[in-house]
Enzyme design. Sequence first.
Site, PDB file in Angstrom:
ATOM      1  N   GLU A  45     -14.539  96.278  25.004  1.00  0.00           N
ATOM      2  CA  GLU A  45     -15.335  97.218  25.579  1.00  0.00           C
ATOM      3  C   GLU A  45     -14.781  98.761  25.908  1.00  0.00           C
ATOM      4  OE1 GLU A  45     -18.617  97.819  29.173  1.00  0.00           O
ATOM      5  OE2 GLU A  45     -17.149  96.286  29.189  1.00  0.00           O
ATOM      6  N   LYS A 113     -25.362  98.973  25.052  1.00  0.00           N
ATOM      7  CA  LYS A 113     -25.329  97.830  26.325  1.00  0.00           C
ATOM      8  C   LYS A 113     -26.499  97.928  26.885  1.00  0.00           C
ATOM      9  CE  LYS A 113     -22.424  96.435  29.897  1.00  0.00           C
ATOM     10  NZ  LYS A 113     -20.882  96.719  30.933  1.00  0.00           N
ATOM     11  N   CYS A 149     -20.172  93.018  27.327  1.00  0.00           N
ATOM     12  CA  CYS A 149     -19.661  92.339  28.764  1.00  0.00           C
ATOM     13  C   CYS A 149     -21.007  91.895  29.517  1.00  0.00           C
ATOM     14  CB  CYS A 149     -19.161  93.596  29.674  1.00  0.00           C
ATOM     15  SG  CYS A 149     -17.899  92.882  30.664  1.00  0.00           S
ATOM     16  N   SER A 175     -13.345  93.326  31.632  1.00  0.00           N
ATOM     17  CA  SER A 175     -13.785  91.969  32.584  1.00  0.00           C
ATOM     18  C   SER A 175     -12.330  92.039  33.519  1.00  0.00           C
ATOM     19  CB  SER A 175     -14.061  90.709  32.158  1.00  0.00           C
ATOM     20  OG  SER A 175     -14.352  90.102  33.330  1.00  0.00           O
ATOM     21  N   ILE A 295       9.758  88.742  54.071  1.00  0.00           N
ATOM     22  CA  ILE A 295       9.235  88.128  52.932  1.00  0.00           C
ATOM     23  C   ILE A 295       8.446  88.911  52.211  1.00  0.00           C
ATOM     24  CG2 ILE A 295       6.927  87.237  54.060  1.00  0.00           C
ATOM     25  CD1 ILE A 295       7.349  84.636  52.408  1.00  0.00           C
ATOM     26  N   ASN A 373       6.421 103.062  65.991  1.00  0.00           N
ATOM     27  CA  ASN A 373       6.196 103.639  64.839  1.00  0.00           C
ATOM     28  C   ASN A 373       7.005 104.939  64.513  1.00  0.00           C
ATOM     29  OD1 ASN A 373       3.777 102.148  64.676  1.00  0.00           O
ATOM     30  ND2 ASN A 373       2.584 103.606  65.989  1.00  0.00           N
TER      31      ASN A 373
END
Length: 546
Positions: A45, A113, A149, A175, A295, A373
Site C-alpha cells: 500500500e 480504497k 489493506c 499493516s 537490565i 534527578n
Amino acid sequence: MQALTLVMGQINPVVGDVAGNVLKIITAAHQARDEFKADLVIFPELTLTGYPPEDLLLRPGLLKRVDKALLNLKKHLSNVAVLIGHPDGEVRKELYNAASFIHDGEIIATYFKQNLPNYSVFDEKRYFVEGKEACVVDFKGYRIGITICEDIWFTAPASQAMDAGAELIVNLNASPFRRGKWQLRETEVRKRVAETGLPIIYVNQVGGQDELVFDGCSFALDSKGNKVARAPAFDSGLFPFTVGRDESGRLLISGDLADKEDELAMIYKALKTGLSDYIEKNHFPGVVLGLSGGIDSALTLALAVDAIGAERVHAVMMPSRYTAQISLDDAKAMAEGLGVKYSLMPIEAVFEQFLATLSEQFAGLPVDTTEENIQARCRGIILMALSNKTGSMVLSTGNKSEMAVGYSTLYGDMAGGYAPLKDVYKTLVYKLSYYRNSLSPVIPERIITRPPSAELAPDQYDQDSLPPYEILDVLLERYIADDNCFEDMVAEGHDAEMVARVIKMVDRNEYKRRQAPPGIRISSRAFGRDRRYPITSGYTVTSTIE
C-alpha cells in the site's frame, strides 16, 4: 492456459522518498522478471510515498512527484507488470488511497480504497476520500480483483470484486506490527475467502517508520482458506508463487511457506528493525547510550549492536557515589563482550558542583528526589554533549512501565532521540533478555537476576517506590490497553488502594510522556500517536476514593 508467476514484493520504502521508492520498485520488478520469470509483482500500500506519509499528503509538491514517478514506472518497466500503491487526486479535494496496475507501459486500471481506517495509529480520513467501486483486471486470462489493506477486514469490497467477475483477490497492505497481529490478519482474510470462495493474496511492507514497524509476513490463501505461500517476518525480498488452473478451470495456487517465528522472536525482530531503520533512514552515524549495569540499558545495548553493529555503538558508564561495584563490573563485562566502544565517565564532581551551586537555594530543605534527578540530568548532559560532538544519536533506555508511572527523569534518563523499549513493559524486558541470551549469551546473568535499582540514593530499589512489576504491569495493561476503570480492576480482585495509586501515577505523568522521545510500537496501545490524552484534565480516578 499458461500458469502465472506472481511475486509478493515485500519491500521497505522510505516515507517521502518518492524517487528512491521508484528505484526500489524498478529494481525489484526487474529482478523478479529475470530471476523468477515473473508475470506480475505486487507491492504494498502507498508504495510510492511510503506509509504513513501523514501531512506530507497535504503538500501539492508530493503529488507532483507521485505523478512523475508513475510516468517513470511506465517508461522503465518492461516485460513485467506491477501493482503499486500511491495517492491519487488533488490535495484538499478528492484525494484517494489508490492502487494502479501497470503493464506494457500503461496504467490499465486504478482502484480506490473503500474503507479508510481512522482509529488507533491510523487517521486516513484526514487525507483521503473513500472509493466506491470494485476494480477487476483481466490479465493474461486471469481476472484479478484489487483491494487495499482495511478493505479486507470488511465483507463488501471482496464481495464486490467477486460480483464483478474476479477469480482471485489481491490485497495491498501497510499493516503495522503488534503482538499477535499476523494471526489476526490470517483469521480475517480466511473469512473473506469463506464468503467469496476466492483465493486471496495479502502483500505487506516491512521496515520501521518512526514509532511504527511493519513485519511483512505476506501470504496467499487458496480458495479453501489453506495457506499456500508465506513470506518471512521482517525480511525484505521477493517471494514468488504460481497461479494456474486444474482441468475444471478452478484456480490452483502454490508457493513456499516460510517458518513461523515464536512471539518473543517476533517482538525482538520488531524492536531491532524499528531501531535499525530509525537510525539508517535518518542517517545517524551511530548511537550512544548510558550503560548502568541494569537490565534496561543492557537489553538496549544488545538491540543496538544487533541493529547496526558494535562498531557504531558507544556505551558510557557514568557512576555516582551510589553506583554499586557490581554495576560497574557487569557493565564493563557486557560492553567488552559485545566489542563496543566503552567509556567510564564518573559524575561525582559534576554532581558536587551542582549541589554547591544550589546550596544557598536548598538551605534548610530536606534531601529528596531533587538530588536524585540532578544525577540523572548530569548523565543526560554528558550523553547529549557526546551526541552533539559526534553526530551519534542518544538512545533512551527506559521501559513502558517506568514511562507509564513517571519513574523517570525529564531531561535526564528520558533524554534521547529514540527509546527502543518505550512500549516494552518491565516484565517483558526480562523475557526478551532471556530470549536474547538464548541466541548468544551477551547479557551477564547477574544483570538479569539482581533486583532492579536506579542507584540514585543509598540502598535504593525500584520496589521501594513501585508495586512489584508483575502486579504493576497487569494493572497498567488493564488501564492503558483495555481501558478498564478503577471499578473494573477492583472487581477483578485487585487491591483498591494499589489500583487507585497506579491510575493516579499514570494520569499525572502525561506531561512527561508528551516530552519523551519516540519509540517502537509493539502493543495494541502504545504511548504516542496511539494514545492521546490531555495533559490538563479534571478527570480523576473516581470520586468515591478522593
